[in-house]
Design a protein around this motif. Structure first.
Motif, short mmCIF file in Angstrom:
data_model
loop_
_atom_site.label_atom_id
_atom_site.label_comp_id
_atom_site.label_asym_id
_atom_site.label_seq_id
_atom_site.Cartn_x
_atom_site.Cartn_y
_atom_site.Cartn_z
N PHE A 115 31.94 37.17 41.06
CA PHE A 115 33.28 37.76 41.03
C PHE A 115 34.34 36.67 40.87
CE2 PHE A 115 37.26 38.83 43.13
CZ PHE A 115 37.65 39.91 42.37
N SER A 116 34.25 35.60 41.66
CA SER A 116 35.26 34.55 41.59
C SER A 116 35.23 33.85 40.24
CB SER A 116 35.13 33.57 42.75
OG SER A 116 33.89 32.92 42.73
N GLU A 117 34.05 33.70 39.64
CA GLU A 117 33.96 33.10 38.31
C GLU A 117 34.64 33.98 37.27
OE1 GLU A 117 29.94 32.04 37.29
OE2 GLU A 117 29.71 30.83 39.10
N MET A 118 34.40 35.29 37.34
CA MET A 118 35.04 36.23 36.42
C MET A 118 36.55 36.22 36.64
SD MET A 118 36.60 39.51 36.07
CE MET A 118 36.40 40.07 37.72
N LEU A 119 36.97 36.21 37.90
CA LEU A 119 38.39 36.21 38.22
C LEU A 119 39.05 34.94 37.70
CD1 LEU A 119 40.81 37.51 39.58
CD2 LEU A 119 40.06 36.48 41.73
N ILE A 150 49.67 39.68 48.60
CA ILE A 150 48.52 39.08 49.28
C ILE A 150 48.91 37.61 49.48
CG2 ILE A 150 46.07 38.51 49.15
CD1 ILE A 150 45.81 40.79 47.05
N SER A 151 48.69 37.08 50.66
CA SER A 151 49.11 35.70 50.93
C SER A 151 48.44 34.73 49.95
CB SER A 151 48.80 35.29 52.36
OG SER A 151 47.41 35.09 52.54
N ARG A 152 49.17 33.66 49.62
CA ARG A 152 48.63 32.67 48.68
C ARG A 152 47.34 32.04 49.18
NH1 ARG A 152 48.21 27.80 48.06
NH2 ARG A 152 49.59 27.19 49.74
N PRO A 153 47.22 31.69 50.47
CA PRO A 153 45.93 31.15 50.94
C PRO A 153 44.77 32.14 50.77
CG PRO A 153 47.66 30.63 52.51
CD PRO A 153 48.25 31.58 51.52
N THR A 154 45.05 33.42 50.98
CA THR A 154 44.01 34.44 50.80
C THR A 154 43.61 34.54 49.34
OG1 THR A 154 44.73 35.67 52.74
CG2 THR A 154 43.44 36.89 51.10
N VAL A 155 44.60 34.54 48.46
CA VAL A 155 44.32 34.58 47.02
C VAL A 155 43.48 33.37 46.62
CG1 VAL A 155 45.34 34.48 44.70
CG2 VAL A 155 46.34 35.98 46.43
N GLU A 193 41.44 47.13 48.68
CA GLU A 193 42.87 47.18 48.38
C GLU A 193 43.32 45.90 47.64
OE1 GLU A 193 46.95 47.04 50.95
OE2 GLU A 193 45.43 48.48 51.61
N GLU A 194 42.84 44.75 48.08
CA GLU A 194 43.16 43.49 47.41
C GLU A 194 42.60 43.48 46.00
OE1 GLU A 194 43.25 40.60 51.36
OE2 GLU A 194 41.38 40.87 50.25
N LEU A 195 41.38 43.95 45.85
CA LEU A 195 40.73 43.99 44.54
C LEU A 195 41.54 44.84 43.56
CD1 LEU A 195 38.34 43.37 42.67
CD2 LEU A 195 37.20 45.36 43.66
N VAL A 196 41.94 46.02 44.00
CA VAL A 196 42.72 46.92 43.14
C VAL A 196 44.04 46.26 42.75
CG1 VAL A 196 43.95 49.12 43.08
CG2 VAL A 196 41.63 49.03 43.98
N SER A 197 44.70 45.62 43.71
CA SER A 197 45.98 44.96 43.43
C SER A 197 45.82 43.82 42.43
CB SER A 197 46.59 44.40 44.72
OG SER A 197 46.92 45.43 45.60
N MET A 246 43.28 43.30 40.26
CA MET A 246 42.81 43.77 38.96
C MET A 246 43.89 44.51 38.19
SD MET A 246 40.06 42.22 39.07
CE MET A 246 39.54 42.59 37.42
N ALA A 247 44.87 45.06 38.88
CA ALA A 247 45.98 45.74 38.19
C ALA A 247 46.79 44.75 37.35
CB ALA A 247 46.87 46.44 39.20
N LEU A 248 46.72 43.46 37.67
CA LEU A 248 47.43 42.43 36.92
C LEU A 248 46.69 42.00 35.67
CD1 LEU A 248 48.44 40.08 39.87
CD2 LEU A 248 49.87 41.77 38.72
N MET A 249 45.42 42.36 35.56
CA MET A 249 44.58 41.90 34.46
C MET A 249 44.50 42.96 33.36
SD MET A 249 43.54 39.06 35.75
CE MET A 249 43.61 38.37 37.38
N PRO A 250 44.83 42.57 32.13
CA PRO A 250 44.71 43.52 31.01
C PRO A 250 43.27 43.61 30.52
CG PRO A 250 45.60 41.46 30.22
CD PRO A 250 45.42 41.32 31.72
N LEU A 251 42.40 44.21 31.31
CA LEU A 251 40.98 44.28 30.96
C LEU A 251 40.72 45.46 30.03
CD1 LEU A 251 39.37 43.62 34.44
CD2 LEU A 251 39.68 42.02 32.56
N THR A 252 39.82 45.25 29.10
CA THR A 252 39.39 46.33 28.23
C THR A 252 38.17 47.00 28.85
OG1 THR A 252 37.88 44.91 27.00
CG2 THR A 252 40.15 45.05 26.19
N VAL A 253 37.81 48.14 28.32
CA VAL A 253 36.64 48.84 28.83
C VAL A 253 35.39 47.98 28.68
CG1 VAL A 253 35.15 50.86 28.51
CG2 VAL A 253 37.63 51.10 28.41
N SER A 254 35.25 47.28 27.57
CA SER A 254 34.06 46.46 27.36
C SER A 254 33.98 45.33 28.38
CB SER A 254 34.04 45.88 25.95
OG SER A 254 35.14 45.03 25.74
#
Length: 64
Positions: free
Chosen positions: A4-8, A28-33, A46-50, A52-60
């Motif tokens: 997950f962290s590699e993909m992120l 989300i606090s900067r240290p947590t991010v 909740e953090e994951l949703v927040s 990922m909402a910033l990422m313009p991901l495609t379905v693929s």
């Protein structure tokens, strides 16, 4: 580093984001991010949703 962290990290690099920007946009606090990005902890749902909402991901990208 977790898968997950590699993909992120890849998405952060592709979208010219930073831990500070993600923190400011998600409340989300900067240290947590930073820990999530570095694989030191997994995000809550909740953090994951927040984040990922910033990422313009495609379905693929979401499926693979």
């Amino acid at each position: 580093m977790s898968a997950f962290s590699e993909m992120l990290q890849s998405e952060i690099d592709s979208n010219n984001l930073s831990a500070m920007r993600i923190s400011a946009c998600t409340n989300i606090s900067r240290p947590t991010v930073a820990k999530i990005i570095n694989g030191q902890r997994l995000p809550t749902m909740e953090e994951l949703v927040s984040i990922m909402a910033l990422m313009p991901l495609t379905v693929s990208k979401r499926v693979s």
